[in-house]
Design a protein around this motif. Structure first.
Motif, PDB file in Angstrom:
ATOM      1  N   GLU A 144      24.057 -38.610  18.246  1.00 22.16           N
ATOM      2  CA  GLU A 144      22.896 -38.160  19.014  1.00 22.16           C
ATOM      3  C   GLU A 144      22.005 -39.342  19.406  1.00 22.16           C
ATOM      4  O   GLU A 144      21.491 -39.399  20.534  1.00 22.16           O
ATOM      5  N   TYR A 145      21.841 -40.263  18.481  1.00 20.19           N
ATOM      6  CA  TYR A 145      20.963 -41.401  18.742  1.00 20.19           C
ATOM      7  C   TYR A 145      21.536 -42.302  19.843  1.00 20.19           C
ATOM      8  O   TYR A 145      20.861 -42.628  20.815  1.00 20.19           O
ATOM      9  N   TYR A 203      21.625 -40.895  23.473  1.00 19.17           N
ATOM     10  CA  TYR A 203      20.340 -40.922  24.168  1.00 19.17           C
ATOM     11  C   TYR A 203      20.243 -42.172  25.051  1.00 19.17           C
ATOM     12  O   TYR A 203      19.834 -42.103  26.213  1.00 19.17           O
ATOM     13  N   ARG A 225      20.082 -42.536  29.069  1.00 15.72           N
ATOM     14  CA  ARG A 225      18.825 -43.016  29.628  1.00 15.72           C
ATOM     15  C   ARG A 225      18.995 -44.314  30.411  1.00 15.72           C
ATOM     16  O   ARG A 225      18.261 -44.575  31.359  1.00 15.72           O
TER      17      ARG A 225
END
Length: 291
Positions: free
Chosen positions: A169-170, A173, A177
């Motif tokens: 998940e980290y 991101y 982005r």
């Protein structure tokens, strides 16, 4: 491309490499960034060492200390030490001088290597970064906002606690982005996630950032002494990347004597994967004029 583990000062480094038949071929060293591995060069390597490459180079693309399949010691993440890792790899492969191409964290390692050992560097290409010293002395709000992760990663123990069990998940991101052409990274993101799920991998990558205090102190000494890079430098950045709306080449002028640069359109932070064709074209043109 072949793969090999090379030992430097008791640490093992996983390297992709290609040795052309022509012993006089120029060498190229490719250094990846965060959160990636040497695999980020998969679409660049064929243009430098593949059977259809215009020119065959002696090529090496290592996983940096703490990354990918390379060892993950608990110290040695200042850029001067990481640069010595790369010099050791070059020595093992019989490479005296090379064109360096560094993306993100790899660009910072290459910058330090070029300052400390300029005789080993033919040219330097930095991708989507400004000098570390410039980033931590300009005091701009945009820098703090765009690079919040850097300040987080510098904290002791905290990033490990916040990302434990949530590596995918980290990292996802940032891949979402920081990209413009996400479709070019999508097939490979799972590979990067698996690399950072290895024991010690996230801690090691945070240690890379935690070395910033030491890195900036050394950079400040060089800056005050007006030690600049003298070899040709090319600065490229994604028009939609972290350095969007900033003339990065102008920033590098305070740290170099011979720099050229420009943004790459329709591209985010991950230039080797989002725009490999453009990158190869820029490198060929740059190296031909630097010869």
């Amino acid at each position: 491309m072949d793969a090999r583990f090379i030992t430097v000062d008791d640490n093992s480094f996983h390297c992709l490499f290609g040795e052309p038949a022509d012993d006089s071929a120029e060498a190229v060293v490719l250094l990846h960034g965060w959160p990636q591995t040497a695999g980020c060069w998969r679409d660049v390597i064929p243009g430098l060492h593949g059977p259809d490459a215009e020119t065959q180079y002696h090529l090496v693309a290592p996983d940096l200390r703490g990354y990918g399949l390379s060892d993950k010691p608990t110290d040695g993440y200042d850029k001067r030490r990481m640069a010595r890792d790369i010099l050791g790899i070059m020595d093992s492969l019989g490479i005296d001088r090379a064109h360096f191409v560094g993306h993100d964290r790899g660009g910072r390692v290459a910058h330090r290597l070029a300052l400390d050992s300029p005789e080993r560097v033919t040219t330097l290409t930095v991708l989507d970064i400004a000098p570390t010293h410039a980033m931590f002395t300009n005091g701009r709000m945009r820098t703090a906002e765009g690079y919040f992760h850097w300040l987080l990663h510098m904290q002791k123990d905290l990033p490990e606690a916040l990302t434990a069990g949530r590596t995918a998940e980290y990292l996802r991101y940032f891949f979402e982005r920081w990209t413009v052409r996400r479709e070019r990274l999508d097939p490979h993101i799972d590979d990067y996630v698996r690399a950072f799920e290895q024991p010690g991998a996230m801690r090691a990558s945070f240690d890379d950032y935690r070395a910033t205090h030491e890195d900036v102190a050394v950079d400040e000494e060089d800056f005050r002494a007006q030690r600049k890079l003298r070899m040709p430098v090319l600065a490229l950045w994604g028009a939609g990347g972290l350095a969007a709306n900033t003339d990065i080449a102008t920033v590098w002028e305070s740290y170099t004597e011979n720099v050229d640069g420009r943004p790459i359109p329709d591209c985010g932070h991950f230039i080797p994967e989002e725009a490999p064709e453009t990158l190869l074209s820029e490198l060929r043109e740059f190296w031909s004029h630097a010869a």
